[in-house]
Scaffold this active site. Structure first.
Site, PDB file in Angstrom:
ATOM      1  N   TYR A 145      35.930  44.216  33.250  1.00 20.04           N
ATOM      2  CA  TYR A 145      35.895  42.829  33.469  1.00 20.04           C
ATOM      3  C   TYR A 145      36.496  42.764  34.954  1.00 20.04           C
ATOM      4  O   TYR A 145      37.324  43.361  35.372  1.00 20.04           O
ATOM      5  CB  TYR A 145      36.895  42.172  32.552  1.00 20.04           C
ATOM      6  CG  TYR A 145      36.922  40.873  32.709  1.00 20.04           C
ATOM      7  CD1 TYR A 145      38.191  40.272  33.251  1.00 20.04           C
ATOM      8  CD2 TYR A 145      35.883  39.743  32.480  1.00 20.04           C
ATOM      9  CE1 TYR A 145      38.266  38.920  33.432  1.00 20.04           C
ATOM     10  CE2 TYR A 145      35.828  38.599  32.832  1.00 20.04           C
ATOM     11  CZ  TYR A 145      37.048  37.898  32.914  1.00 20.04           C
ATOM     12  OH  TYR A 145      37.301  36.739  33.321  1.00 20.04           O
ATOM     13  N   ASP A 240      38.743  47.730  41.567  1.00 22.14           N
ATOM     14  CA  ASP A 240      39.513  46.660  41.062  1.00 22.14           C
ATOM     15  C   ASP A 240      40.639  46.993  40.658  1.00 22.14           C
ATOM     16  O   ASP A 240      40.731  47.324  39.359  1.00 22.14           O
ATOM     17  CB  ASP A 240      38.324  46.052  39.910  1.00 22.14           C
ATOM     18  CG  ASP A 240      38.881  44.622  39.637  1.00 22.14           C
ATOM     19  OD1 ASP A 240      38.264  44.018  38.961  1.00 22.14           O
ATOM     20  OD2 ASP A 240      40.094  44.359  39.867  1.00 22.14           O
ATOM     21  N   LYS A 268      47.346  39.531  39.810  1.00 22.46           N
ATOM     22  CA  LYS A 268      48.354  39.616  38.768  1.00 22.46           C
ATOM     23  C   LYS A 268      49.960  39.876  39.463  1.00 22.46           C
ATOM     24  O   LYS A 268      50.547  39.131  40.176  1.00 22.46           O
ATOM     25  CB  LYS A 268      48.039  40.698  37.814  1.00 22.46           C
ATOM     26  CG  LYS A 268      46.654  40.159  36.856  1.00 22.46           C
ATOM     27  CD  LYS A 268      46.613  41.007  35.751  1.00 22.46           C
ATOM     28  CE  LYS A 268      44.998  40.830  35.224  1.00 22.46           C
ATOM     29  NZ  LYS A 268      45.213  39.754  34.392  1.00 22.46           N
TER      30      LYS A 268
HETATM   31  P1  KE4 Z   1      41.644  36.442  37.149  1.00 18.15           P
HETATM   32  O1  KE4 Z   1      40.672  35.627  37.938  1.00 18.15           O
HETATM   33  O2  KE4 Z   1      41.868  35.987  35.770  1.00 18.15           O
HETATM   34  O3  KE4 Z   1      42.928  36.259  37.953  1.00 18.15           O
HETATM   35  O4  KE4 Z   1      41.251  37.938  37.224  1.00 18.15           O
HETATM   36  C1  KE4 Z   1      40.126  38.455  36.795  1.00 18.15           C
HETATM   37  C2  KE4 Z   1      40.164  40.044  36.570  1.00 18.15           C
HETATM   38  C3  KE4 Z   1      39.714  40.685  37.749  1.00 18.15           C
HETATM   39  N1  KE4 Z   1      39.895  42.047  37.424  1.00 18.15           N
HETATM   40  C4  KE4 Z   1      40.546  42.480  36.341  1.00 18.15           C
HETATM   41  C5  KE4 Z   1      40.666  44.063  36.095  1.00 18.15           C
HETATM   42  C6  KE4 Z   1      41.188  41.997  35.443  1.00 18.15           C
HETATM   43  O5  KE4 Z   1      41.582  42.473  34.405  1.00 18.15           O
HETATM   44  C7  KE4 Z   1      41.003  40.380  35.524  1.00 18.15           C
HETATM   45  C8  KE4 Z   1      41.493  39.645  34.654  1.00 18.15           C
HETATM   46  N2  KE4 Z   1      42.048  40.190  33.392  1.00 18.15           N
HETATM   47  C9  KE4 Z   1      42.207  39.426  32.069  1.00 18.15           C
HETATM   48  C10 KE4 Z   1      43.056  40.206  31.024  1.00 18.15           C
HETATM   49  N3  KE4 Z   1      42.441  41.471  30.968  1.00 18.15           N
HETATM   50  C11 KE4 Z   1      42.594  37.992  32.286  1.00 18.15           C
HETATM   51  C12 KE4 Z   1      43.025  37.259  31.153  1.00 18.15           C
HETATM   52  C13 KE4 Z   1      42.516  35.835  30.910  1.00 18.15           C
HETATM   53  O6  KE4 Z   1      41.140  35.993  31.386  1.00 18.15           O
HETATM   54  O7  KE4 Z   1      42.916  35.038  30.351  1.00 18.15           O
END
Ligand code: KE4
Length: 434
Positions: A145, A240, A268
């Site tokens: 993701y 990523d 994060k």
């Molecule tokens: P954000 O747009 O949510 O800040 O980041 C996206 C993203 C990008 N790359 C990786 C490897 C990520 O894990 C994420 C977001 N992680 C999820 C949880 N695994 C966010 C939780 C959610 O969607 O509420």
């Protein structure tokens, strides 16, 4: 028995005004049953819900809180920054300081651009890669993701996997036709894609340790193989590191595994719990980004002084934090859980990397999304509920990763193992859904 009447009432109201009652789908607990807890406060390794119930927290806001909730250094930095104003729409010193801190910790990032989320970071990194290479196709891995940007929503992990959304409506076929998919840890599949379409593959994006299909670390040689294929075919390798950055090592997965990407995306931890994403790479690449170059990307609140203060405060504390100790404590916890599951005759595979872990309810190897999906997600849901009844919060999805922080204590780990020990095997059997 913990009552959650306030959370329930808030959820009913939330569903009137917010889609699904949440501002991010995975929080809705649809995959594990029951309703989400509304959290009133957090401190260290624990949170308190709207009804005053205290929980030991292994979600830790999905990864940003490697120092735990409300770390004094972060809280003080944000409070101090807020008193001077929340946003100027002009450069501020902390943006420079944080960029310098990132470059010092991750030498592959000679230059870095701050954005407001991991999604913005990956979107921007892909745009840059396409501009620089002149090639539009992207290889991503099933179950990884990279945020909710259109190009990445083909066979994504995290909330897309949790909710079994087959891609998503609203993403035109034209957008994802350039998104090529390969199984994680499968170099042959990547080589085949390059052999077939090297003329238009501009980038490979990968979670250097996958955290959105549950935790699936790279098999030996996988990351090195991607590096070699990208060099051979003239594509950019994008790590990523939104989850792994500053967590699996202070220098991220690229330091831990010794593979240098062309571009890195961060999120994060870099924001210390405030909204920060970032992307970076060599000066030669990053100079292509506006206003120095022609690749446009912008953001009203990018480099926000509060977020910069929080990120800086967090990284400064992490630079002197005992990573090896945290890794050892997490390993001990995972081995203890394995022993207790074994004593109950419940097959599990627990993957651990640094302070992250995932419990897969299966007795078969998990090396990619297909094998992760073979694990018993329904049993995971019953495990989630059983632990929540005992005051311990795991991620409300089998396709996420538990996060241990430097605020977690030996007493927390003992309580976790005792709670697990107290679960009757029947609680994890079908028919015990909440
Ligand atoms: P954000 O747009 O949510 O800040 O980041 C996206 C993203 C990008 N790359 C990786 C490897 C990520 O894990 C994420 C977001 N992680 C999820 C949880 N695994 C966010 C939780 C959610 O969607 O509420």
């Amino acid at each position: 028995m913990r009552h959650t009447t306030t959370s329930h009432a808030l959820f009913q109201r939330a569903k009137q005004r917010i889609p699904g009652g949440v501002n991010s789908p995975v929080r809705a607990c649809l995959a594990v049953g029951g309703e989400p807890l509304f959290i009133k406060s957090g401190r260290g390794s624990s949170v308190i819900d709207a009804d005053g119930n205290k929980y030991l927290d292994y979600v830790q806001s999905w990864g940003p809180l490697l120092l735990g909730h409300a770390h004094p250094a972060v809280t003080e930095a944000v409070t101090r920054a807020a008193a001077k104003g929340t946003s100027f729409g002009a450069p501020c010193e902390d943006e420079v300081l944080l960029a310098e801190e990132v470059a010092a910790l991750m030498p592959a990032l000679e230059m870095v651009r701050m954005v407001n989320s991991g999604t913005e970071a990956t979107m921007s990194a892909l745009r840059l890669a396409r501009a620089v290479t002149g090639k539009n196709a992207l290889i991503k891995f099933e179950g990884c993701y990279h945020g909710h940007g259109d190009p990445f929503l083909a066979s994504a992990g995290s909330g897309v996997a949790t909710l079994s959304i087959p891609g998503t409506p609203g993403v035109p076929e034209a957008v994802v036709q350039d998104t090529l998919l390969a199984p994680y840890n499968n170099l042959e599949a990547v080589a085949a894609l390059f052999a077939a379409r090297s003329h238009d593959i501009g980038a490979v994006i990968v979670e250097p340790a996958a955290g959105n299909m549950g935790l699936v670390p790279p098999l030996p040689g996988f990351l090195e193989g991607l590096r070699s294929l990208c060099d051979t075919y003239g594509a950019l390798l994008i790590f990523d590191e939104v989850i792994t950055g500053f967590r699996v090592a202070l220098g991220g997965a690229q330091a831990r595994y010794g593979v240098r990407p062309d571009l890195t995306t961060l999120g994060k931890i870099i924001g210390g719990g405030l909204p920060v994403g970032a992307y970076g790479g060599s000066r030669q690449l990053m100079e292509q980004v506006a206003p120095e170059g022609g690749v446009y990307q912008a953001g009203t609140l990018s480099g926000n002084p509060l977020a910069m203060a929080a990120g800086l405060a967090a990284l400064r504390v992490l630079k002197t934090s005992p990573y090896p100790d945290l890794e050892q404590q997490t390993e001990t916890l995972c081995r203890g859980m394995e022993e207790r599951f074994a004593a109950k005759g419940i097959p599990v595979r627990i993957h651990r990397l640094a302070s992250m872990f995932t419990i897969f309810f299966t007795d078969r190897p998990v090396v990619d999304f297909a094998s992760a999906k073979q694990a018993d997600a329904a049993r995971y849901a019953r495990f989630y509920q059983a632990m929540r009844r005992r005051g311990i919060l795991f991620a409300p999805s089998a396709f996420e990763t538990a996060m241990v922080s430097f605020a977690h204590t030996p007493e927390n780990f003992s309580a976790t193992l005792e709670a697990l020990e107290g679960i009757e095997p029947g609680e994890l059997s079908p028919g015990n859904e909440d």
